[in-house]
Scaffold this motif. Sequence first.
Motif, mmCIF file in Angstrom:
data_model
loop_
_atom_site.group_PDB
_atom_site.id
_atom_site.type_symbol
_atom_site.label_atom_id
_atom_site.label_comp_id
_atom_site.label_asym_id
_atom_site.label_seq_id
_atom_site.Cartn_x
_atom_site.Cartn_y
_atom_site.Cartn_z
ATOM 1 N N ASN A 1 -4.443 7.261 0.360
ATOM 2 C CA ASN A 1 -4.756 8.049 1.549
ATOM 3 C C ASN A 1 -3.503 8.572 2.229
ATOM 4 O O ASN A 1 -3.458 9.713 2.705
ATOM 5 C CB ASN A 1 -5.567 7.206 2.536
ATOM 6 N N LYS A 2 -2.462 7.737 2.280
ATOM 7 C CA LYS A 2 -1.211 8.185 2.883
ATOM 8 C C LYS A 2 -0.506 9.228 2.004
ATOM 9 O O LYS A 2 0.113 10.155 2.528
ATOM 10 C CB LYS A 2 -0.294 6.989 3.110
ATOM 11 N N LEU A 3 -0.626 9.043 0.703
ATOM 12 C CA LEU A 3 0.040 9.976 -0.207
ATOM 13 C C LEU A 3 -0.602 11.356 -0.183
ATOM 14 O O LEU A 3 0.068 12.361 -0.449
ATOM 15 C CB LEU A 3 0.006 9.410 -1.624
ATOM 16 N N SER A 4 -1.879 11.423 0.153
ATOM 17 C CA SER A 4 -2.552 12.727 0.195
ATOM 18 C C SER A 4 -1.987 13.635 1.288
ATOM 19 O O SER A 4 -2.098 14.866 1.211
ATOM 20 C CB SER A 4 -4.055 12.542 0.413
ATOM 21 N N THR A 5 -1.374 13.011 2.313
ATOM 22 C CA THR A 5 -0.769 13.826 3.372
ATOM 23 C C THR A 5 0.516 14.516 2.901
ATOM 24 O O THR A 5 1.028 15.389 3.599
ATOM 25 C CB THR A 5 -0.449 12.951 4.597
ATOM 26 N N ASN B 1 -7.337 -7.531 -3.105
ATOM 27 C CA ASN B 1 -6.255 -7.190 -2.189
ATOM 28 C C ASN B 1 -5.393 -6.069 -2.773
ATOM 29 O O ASN B 1 -4.961 -5.159 -2.060
ATOM 30 C CB ASN B 1 -5.415 -8.430 -1.914
ATOM 31 N N TYR B 2 -5.162 -6.141 -4.073
ATOM 32 C CA TYR B 2 -4.357 -5.118 -4.749
ATOM 33 C C TYR B 2 -5.028 -3.745 -4.659
ATOM 34 O O TYR B 2 -4.378 -2.754 -4.309
ATOM 35 C CB TYR B 2 -4.145 -5.537 -6.198
ATOM 36 N N MET B 3 -6.305 -3.683 -4.956
ATOM 37 C CA MET B 3 -7.021 -2.398 -4.910
ATOM 38 C C MET B 3 -7.111 -1.871 -3.488
ATOM 39 O O MET B 3 -7.064 -0.656 -3.268
ATOM 40 C CB MET B 3 -8.428 -2.569 -5.502
ATOM 41 N N GLY B 4 -7.198 -2.736 -2.523
ATOM 42 C CA GLY B 4 -7.215 -2.289 -1.136
ATOM 43 C C GLY B 4 -5.906 -1.642 -0.737
ATOM 44 O O GLY B 4 -5.884 -0.598 -0.042
ATOM 45 N N GLN B 5 -4.798 -2.255 -1.167
ATOM 46 C CA GLN B 5 -3.497 -1.669 -0.866
ATOM 47 C C GLN B 5 -3.312 -0.319 -1.562
ATOM 48 O O GLN B 5 -2.752 0.616 -0.963
ATOM 49 C CB GLN B 5 -2.394 -2.647 -1.291
ATOM 50 N N MET B 6 -3.789 -0.187 -2.796
ATOM 51 C CA MET B 6 -3.670 1.081 -3.526
ATOM 52 C C MET B 6 -4.516 2.178 -2.859
ATOM 53 O O MET B 6 -4.105 3.347 -2.802
ATOM 54 C CB MET B 6 -4.119 0.908 -4.973
ATOM 55 N N ALA B 7 -5.659 1.805 -2.321
ATOM 56 C CA ALA B 7 -6.494 2.801 -1.640
ATOM 57 C C ALA B 7 -5.812 3.308 -0.378
ATOM 58 O O ALA B 7 -5.831 4.518 -0.067
ATOM 59 C CB ALA B 7 -7.852 2.189 -1.307
ATOM 60 N N ILE B 8 -5.186 2.405 0.373
ATOM 61 C CA ILE B 8 -4.467 2.817 1.574
ATOM 62 C C ILE B 8 -3.275 3.705 1.203
ATOM 63 O O ILE B 8 -3.008 4.722 1.868
ATOM 64 C CB ILE B 8 -3.996 1.577 2.361
ATOM 65 N N ALA B 9 -2.578 3.357 0.138
ATOM 66 C CA ALA B 9 -1.436 4.159 -0.300
ATOM 67 C C ALA B 9 -1.877 5.554 -0.761
ATOM 68 O O ALA B 9 -1.184 6.561 -0.498
ATOM 69 C CB ALA B 9 -0.700 3.423 -1.424
ATOM 70 N N GLN C 1 8.412 5.844 4.294
ATOM 71 C CA GLN C 1 8.579 4.475 4.773
ATOM 72 C C GLN C 1 7.240 3.768 4.894
ATOM 73 O O GLN C 1 7.093 2.589 4.502
ATOM 74 C CB GLN C 1 9.298 4.486 6.128
ATOM 75 N N SER C 2 6.244 4.469 5.422
ATOM 76 C CA SER C 2 4.916 3.879 5.559
ATOM 77 C C SER C 2 4.307 3.598 4.198
ATOM 78 O O SER C 2 3.626 2.577 4.008
ATOM 79 C CB SER C 2 4.014 4.804 6.378
ATOM 80 N N LEU C 3 4.532 4.489 3.237
ATOM 81 C CA LEU C 3 4.012 4.290 1.896
ATOM 82 C C LEU C 3 4.651 3.067 1.232
ATOM 83 O O LEU C 3 3.963 2.251 0.578
ATOM 84 C CB LEU C 3 4.276 5.544 1.056
ATOM 85 N N ALA C 4 5.969 2.943 1.430
ATOM 86 C CA ALA C 4 6.646 1.773 0.857
ATOM 87 C C ALA C 4 6.166 0.485 1.513
ATOM 88 O O ALA C 4 5.973 -0.544 0.835
ATOM 89 C CB ALA C 4 8.152 1.917 1.022
ATOM 90 N N ASP C 5 5.957 0.485 2.840
ATOM 91 C CA ASP C 5 5.482 -0.708 3.529
ATOM 92 C C ASP C 5 4.087 -1.111 3.061
ATOM 93 O O ASP C 5 3.747 -2.305 3.024
ATOM 94 C CB ASP C 5 5.477 -0.488 5.039
#
Length: 394
Positions: free
Chosen positions: A334-338, A324-332, A305-309
């Motif tokens: 980091n979350k995906l690595s978990t 903005n796009y690259m920033g969102q991909m970087a956050i995603a 859910q967090s990844l989709a948000d």
Amino acid sequence: MGRSTYQLKNKEEFMYAETLNIFPSEPMHVEPSTKFGMSLGASTVKSASKKSIEQPIATSNGKNTSAVHPQNTTKSDKLPVKKEGSRKATTSSSDHEGPKTPDAKTLRRLAQNREAARKSRLRKKAYVQQLESCKMKLNQLEQEIQRARTQGVLLGGGILGEQGLPSSSDGLSSGAAVFDLEYARWLEEHHRLMMELRAAMQERLPENDLHIFVGSSLAHYNTLMNLKSMAIKADVFHIISGMWKTPAERCFLWMGGFCPSEIIKVILSHIDPLTELQLLGISKLQHSAQETEEALSQGLEALYQSLADTIVSNNFIFTSNMANYMGQMAIAMNKLSTLESFVRQADNLRLETLHRLYEILTVRQSAKCLLAISEYFHRLRALSSLWLSRPRHE
């Protein structure tokens, strides 16, 4: 006158000489003359010297001089004869004793040793045959890989690269392809271990010997978890999607593997009879596994859910800001690595459940438990094969 006087004188001299011949000039008891004694001494010395010269010659010819001169024999010459006599006496006494007849305990132990050796030879023969069979299958697999490499066949949606493995830009990564090959080898080795464990159960080996087979099977599951750990680091999506499993196995997949609480339900009917203490321990283990499974499942759902948000932001269709796009991909990212952490925790729970069952159950019950798990997955794979080979009606 003168002539008669001369004749008379000669006659007197003749008579005197005859008288001297009658009476010897030396007494009869006197020893022989010095000349005769000297000649006798010389002959004695000569004979003695001749014997002393002949004695070394006789010794060099191999004759025993002690037989000629017994008074010159030393103690050292007599010792070997004495030792030889004692040795003969010892040998003759041991010969009279004869071999001892083994008692019943020794005969029983010898019979057990022969039976154990026979069983060991049979197991070794079966193991060699299985190794030869696995080698043939491995050669066939390598030939198929080589054939696919030359023909450029699709494997899992990706075309094989130069080294016979899919490139990282295709549907199947190189790490995933390597894991699939290693997992196929793991299955062959697992089948061999289960065959040995089943044979040991049928032979009703004592628990000390059966413990070796059970320990080898548990260690083989540790090997699988190590292989998965490397594959998770290379391509976690391949593991969590279950593409390395058969279609029927994917229906019961939980975080890239089997669900521990469901496996406990499968084996409960195969390890009877159980004591009250064992039933209590298994019940606690099943309850603890279910709680951990629920916690991991809820955490994985929250991650999704967090990844989709993160990916779906406001007005993302009309946003053309690359920063903005690259920033969102970087956050995603980091979350995906978990996601790797969740799969590793699930594998740890699976391995811990198997070892806890081994601690609760006896060695023979643990062997039944491992055989039940193996048969369960074997039937799922067989079901997948039957489903894929079913006749299709258009």
